[in-house]
Design a protein around this motif. Structure first.
Motif, PDB file in Angstrom:
ATOM      1  N   PRO A 156       0.799  -1.226   0.000  1.00  0.00           N
ATOM      2  CA  PRO A 156       0.000   0.000   0.000  1.00  0.00           C
ATOM      3  C   PRO A 156       0.835   1.281   0.000  1.00  0.00           C
ATOM      4  O   PRO A 156       0.451   2.263  -0.630  1.00  0.00           O
ATOM      5  N   VAL A 157       1.969   1.263   0.708  1.00  0.00           N
ATOM      6  CA  VAL A 157       2.887   2.406   0.681  1.00  0.00           C
ATOM      7  C   VAL A 157       4.308   1.853   0.554  1.00  0.00           C
ATOM      8  O   VAL A 157       4.962   1.546   1.543  1.00  0.00           O
ATOM      9  N   ASP A 158       4.751   1.705  -0.682  1.00  0.00           N
ATOM     10  CA  ASP A 158       6.122   1.288  -0.940  1.00  0.00           C
ATOM     11  C   ASP A 158       6.985   2.541  -0.853  1.00  0.00           C
ATOM     12  O   ASP A 158       6.750   3.503  -1.575  1.00  0.00           O
ATOM     13  N   GLY A 159       7.929   2.525   0.070  1.00  0.00           N
ATOM     14  CA  GLY A 159       8.720   3.726   0.345  1.00  0.00           C
ATOM     15  C   GLY A 159       8.144   4.473   1.532  1.00  0.00           C
ATOM     16  O   GLY A 159       8.108   5.703   1.562  1.00  0.00           O
ATOM     17  N   SER A 160       7.693   3.729   2.541  1.00  0.00           N
ATOM     18  CA  SER A 160       7.046   4.325   3.718  1.00  0.00           C
ATOM     19  C   SER A 160       7.929   5.348   4.424  1.00  0.00           C
ATOM     20  O   SER A 160       7.434   6.391   4.866  1.00  0.00           O
ATOM     21  N   THR A 161       9.209   5.053   4.523  1.00  0.00           N
ATOM     22  CA  THR A 161      10.112   5.993   5.183  1.00  0.00           C
ATOM     23  C   THR A 161      10.200   7.284   4.372  1.00  0.00           C
ATOM     24  O   THR A 161      10.168   8.384   4.941  1.00  0.00           O
ATOM     25  N   ASN A 162      10.292   7.159   3.046  1.00  0.00           N
ATOM     26  CA  ASN A 162      10.271   8.355   2.199  1.00  0.00           C
ATOM     27  C   ASN A 162       9.002   9.160   2.463  1.00  0.00           C
ATOM     28  O   ASN A 162       9.056  10.382   2.642  1.00  0.00           O
ATOM     29  N   ALA A 163       7.863   8.502   2.476  1.00  0.00           N
ATOM     30  CA  ALA A 163       6.574   9.178   2.683  1.00  0.00           C
ATOM     31  C   ALA A 163       6.545   9.885   4.033  1.00  0.00           C
ATOM     32  O   ALA A 163       6.145  11.047   4.127  1.00  0.00           O
ATOM     33  N   ALA A 164       6.989   9.192   5.071  1.00  0.00           N
ATOM     34  CA  ALA A 164       6.959   9.765   6.420  1.00  0.00           C
ATOM     35  C   ALA A 164       7.877  10.972   6.547  1.00  0.00           C
ATOM     36  O   ALA A 164       7.619  11.866   7.353  1.00  0.00           O
ATOM     37  N   ARG A 165       8.928  11.010   5.732  1.00  0.00           N
ATOM     38  CA  ARG A 165       9.896  12.104   5.813  1.00  0.00           C
ATOM     39  C   ARG A 165       9.691  13.167   4.748  1.00  0.00           C
ATOM     40  O   ARG A 165      10.483  14.101   4.631  1.00  0.00           O
ATOM     41  N   GLY A 166       8.634  13.021   3.951  1.00  0.00           N
ATOM     42  CA  GLY A 166       8.337  14.027   2.932  1.00  0.00           C
ATOM     43  C   GLY A 166       9.154  13.922   1.669  1.00  0.00           C
ATOM     44  O   GLY A 166       9.219  14.870   0.889  1.00  0.00           O
ATOM     45  N   ILE A 167       9.778  12.777   1.423  1.00  0.00           N
ATOM     46  CA  ILE A 167      10.540  12.565   0.189  1.00  0.00           C
ATOM     47  C   ILE A 167       9.550  12.082  -0.868  1.00  0.00           C
ATOM     48  O   ILE A 167       8.903  11.057  -0.684  1.00  0.00           O
ATOM     49  N   PRO A 168       9.392  12.794  -1.971  1.00  0.00           N
ATOM     50  CA  PRO A 168       8.330  12.486  -2.933  1.00  0.00           C
ATOM     51  C   PRO A 168       8.623  11.301  -3.856  1.00  0.00           C
ATOM     52  O   PRO A 168       8.495  11.383  -5.081  1.00  0.00           O
ATOM     53  N   TRP A 169       8.999  10.180  -3.281  1.00  0.00           N
ATOM     54  CA  TRP A 169       9.274   8.957  -4.035  1.00  0.00           C
ATOM     55  C   TRP A 169       8.706   7.796  -3.228  1.00  0.00           C
ATOM     56  O   TRP A 169       9.413   7.071  -2.554  1.00  0.00           O
ATOM     57  N   PHE A 170       7.372   7.673  -3.256  1.00  0.00           N
ATOM     58  CA  PHE A 170       6.680   6.561  -2.595  1.00  0.00           C
ATOM     59  C   PHE A 170       5.451   6.213  -3.410  1.00  0.00           C
ATOM     60  O   PHE A 170       4.899   7.064  -4.107  1.00  0.00           O
ATOM     61  N   ALA A 171       5.054   4.959  -3.351  1.00  0.00           N
ATOM     62  CA  ALA A 171       4.033   4.473  -4.276  1.00  0.00           C
ATOM     63  C   ALA A 171       3.067   3.509  -3.626  1.00  0.00           C
ATOM     64  O   ALA A 171       3.333   2.951  -2.559  1.00  0.00           O
ATOM     65  N   THR A 172       1.977   3.294  -4.331  1.00  0.00           N
ATOM     66  CA  THR A 172       1.114   2.146  -4.082  1.00  0.00           C
ATOM     67  C   THR A 172       1.367   1.203  -5.243  1.00  0.00           C
ATOM     68  O   THR A 172       1.345   1.618  -6.408  1.00  0.00           O
ATOM     69  N   SER A 173       1.638  -0.048  -4.915  1.00  0.00           N
ATOM     70  CA  SER A 173       1.982  -1.052  -5.909  1.00  0.00           C
ATOM     71  C   SER A 173       1.001  -2.216  -5.807  1.00  0.00           C
ATOM     72  O   SER A 173       0.836  -2.784  -4.722  1.00  0.00           O
ATOM     73  N   LEU A 174       0.345  -2.552  -6.924  1.00  0.00           N
ATOM     74  CA  LEU A 174      -0.634  -3.634  -6.953  1.00  0.00           C
ATOM     75  C   LEU A 174      -0.393  -4.517  -8.169  1.00  0.00           C
ATOM     76  O   LEU A 174      -0.170  -3.997  -9.274  1.00  0.00           O
ATOM     77  N   CYS A 175      -0.458  -5.821  -7.984  1.00  0.00           N
ATOM     78  CA  CYS A 175      -0.336  -6.754  -9.100  1.00  0.00           C
ATOM     79  C   CYS A 175      -1.387  -7.837  -8.941  1.00  0.00           C
ATOM     80  O   CYS A 175      -1.392  -8.575  -7.946  1.00  0.00           O
ATOM     81  N   ALA A 176      -2.292  -7.939  -9.917  1.00  0.00           N
ATOM     82  CA  ALA A 176      -3.351  -8.946  -9.912  1.00  0.00           C
ATOM     83  C   ALA A 176      -2.830 -10.226 -10.550  1.00  0.00           C
ATOM     84  O   ALA A 176      -2.273 -10.204 -11.655  1.00  0.00           O
ATOM     85  N   LEU A 177      -3.020 -11.324  -9.844  1.00  0.00           N
ATOM     86  CA  LEU A 177      -2.592 -12.643 -10.311  1.00  0.00           C
ATOM     87  C   LEU A 177      -3.816 -13.519 -10.537  1.00  0.00           C
ATOM     88  O   LEU A 177      -4.749 -13.499  -9.729  1.00  0.00           O
ATOM     89  N   ASP A 178      -3.786 -14.304 -11.623  1.00  0.00           N
ATOM     90  CA  ASP A 178      -4.806 -15.324 -11.819  1.00  0.00           C
ATOM     91  C   ASP A 178      -4.091 -16.669 -11.917  1.00  0.00           C
ATOM     92  O   ASP A 178      -2.892 -16.758 -11.613  1.00  0.00           O
ATOM     93  N   ASP A 179      -4.782 -17.706 -12.350  1.00  0.00           N
ATOM     94  CA  ASP A 179      -4.166 -19.034 -12.384  1.00  0.00           C
ATOM     95  C   ASP A 179      -3.047 -19.154 -13.418  1.00  0.00           C
ATOM     96  O   ASP A 179      -2.303 -20.128 -13.417  1.00  0.00           O
ATOM     97  N   GLU A 180      -2.873 -18.158 -14.285  1.00  0.00           N
ATOM     98  CA  GLU A 180      -1.790 -18.165 -15.265  1.00  0.00           C
ATOM     99  C   GLU A 180      -0.605 -17.307 -14.844  1.00  0.00           C
ATOM    100  O   GLU A 180       0.398 -17.240 -15.542  1.00  0.00           O
ATOM    101  N   GLY A 181      -0.731 -16.572 -13.722  1.00  0.00           N
ATOM    102  CA  GLY A 181       0.353 -15.725 -13.253  1.00  0.00           C
ATOM    103  C   GLY A 181      -0.054 -14.264 -13.240  1.00  0.00           C
ATOM    104  O   GLY A 181      -1.246 -13.937 -13.155  1.00  0.00           O
ATOM    105  N   PRO A 182       0.916 -13.351 -13.348  1.00  0.00           N
ATOM    106  CA  PRO A 182       0.604 -11.920 -13.337  1.00  0.00           C
ATOM    107  C   PRO A 182      -0.329 -11.551 -14.500  1.00  0.00           C
ATOM    108  O   PRO A 182      -0.061 -11.865 -15.651  1.00  0.00           O
ATOM    109  N   LEU A 183      -1.434 -10.881 -14.154  1.00  0.00           N
ATOM    110  CA  LEU A 183      -2.434 -10.480 -15.137  1.00  0.00           C
ATOM    111  C   LEU A 183      -2.317  -8.991 -15.465  1.00  0.00           C
ATOM    112  O   LEU A 183      -2.267  -8.604 -16.627  1.00  0.00           O
TER     113      LEU A 183
END
Length: 187
Positions: free
Chosen positions: A79-106
């Motif tokens: 949900p917050v990749d780069g939490s320390t950056n976010a907490a310190r005001g460094i503008p390099w943090f993200a939300t990262s999501l990858c949906a997987l199905d029975d064949e792998g990354p979708l």
């Protein structure tokens, strides 16, 4: 379910995270069993899971683990990749999501929550930044390359320069977009 159905849900989950972060007054450490967990991690995790669960997806979250992973689509989320950056005001943090199905990354969706820059990738359809197709730099000479790192390298490994930016998902997107020539996790 098609990628046309999945990507909007991933975008909705990331938007819910942004909304949760906008409502935070305290971005500090949460004091949980995970020493590096921030209050922003917890608020963002709750927001993402609520959207994903409501849309029938299972979740594997960095923050809270597994939720309904027996479903046909499971979303791996930081949900917050780069939490320390976010907490310190460094503008390099993200939300990262990858949906997987029975064949792998979708389908995958990464948004820099500080700038709003969005990256998407769909199985068999390539990767995009803000709707524009992206490509790696094509670098083949490590001695001329700029490499992103996580952790501290044991020594110089032959690259021209390296950067420790602090949000692995964004760092990997930078490789996909040709901004960085490579990425190494030293931890």
């Amino acid at each position: 379910m098609t990628t046309d159905d999945v990507l909007p849900v991933l975008e909705e989950a990331a938007a819910a995270v942004r909304h949760a972060l906008d409502g935070l007054d305290d971005w500090g450490l949460a004091g949980t069993a995970k020493a590096s967990q921030y209050l922003s991690d917890l608020a963002a995790d709750d927001a993402a899971i609520a959207v994903l669960d409501a849309n029938g997806f299972g979740v594997m979250s960095e923050e809270s683990g597994e939720h309904a992973v027996d479903r046909s689509i499971v979303v791996v989320v930081d949900p917050v990749d780069g939490s320390t950056n976010a907490a310190r005001g460094i503008p390099w943090f993200a939300t990262s999501l990858c949906a997987l199905d029975d064949e792998g990354p979708l389908a995958a969706y990464v948004v820099n929550q500080a700038s709003g820059v969005r990256f998407t990738a769909v199985r068999g359809q390539g990767a995009y930044r803000d709707g524009e197709r992206i490509h790696s730099s094509g670098a083949v000479d490590l001695g001329e390359s700029i490499v992103g790192v996580s952790g501290f390298p044991a020594g110089h490994l032959g690259w021209k320069q390296f950067r420790a930016l602090g949000a692995a998902a964004l760092d990997l997107c930078a490789v996909a977009a040709g901004t960085l020539d490579g990425y190494l996790d030293c931890s």
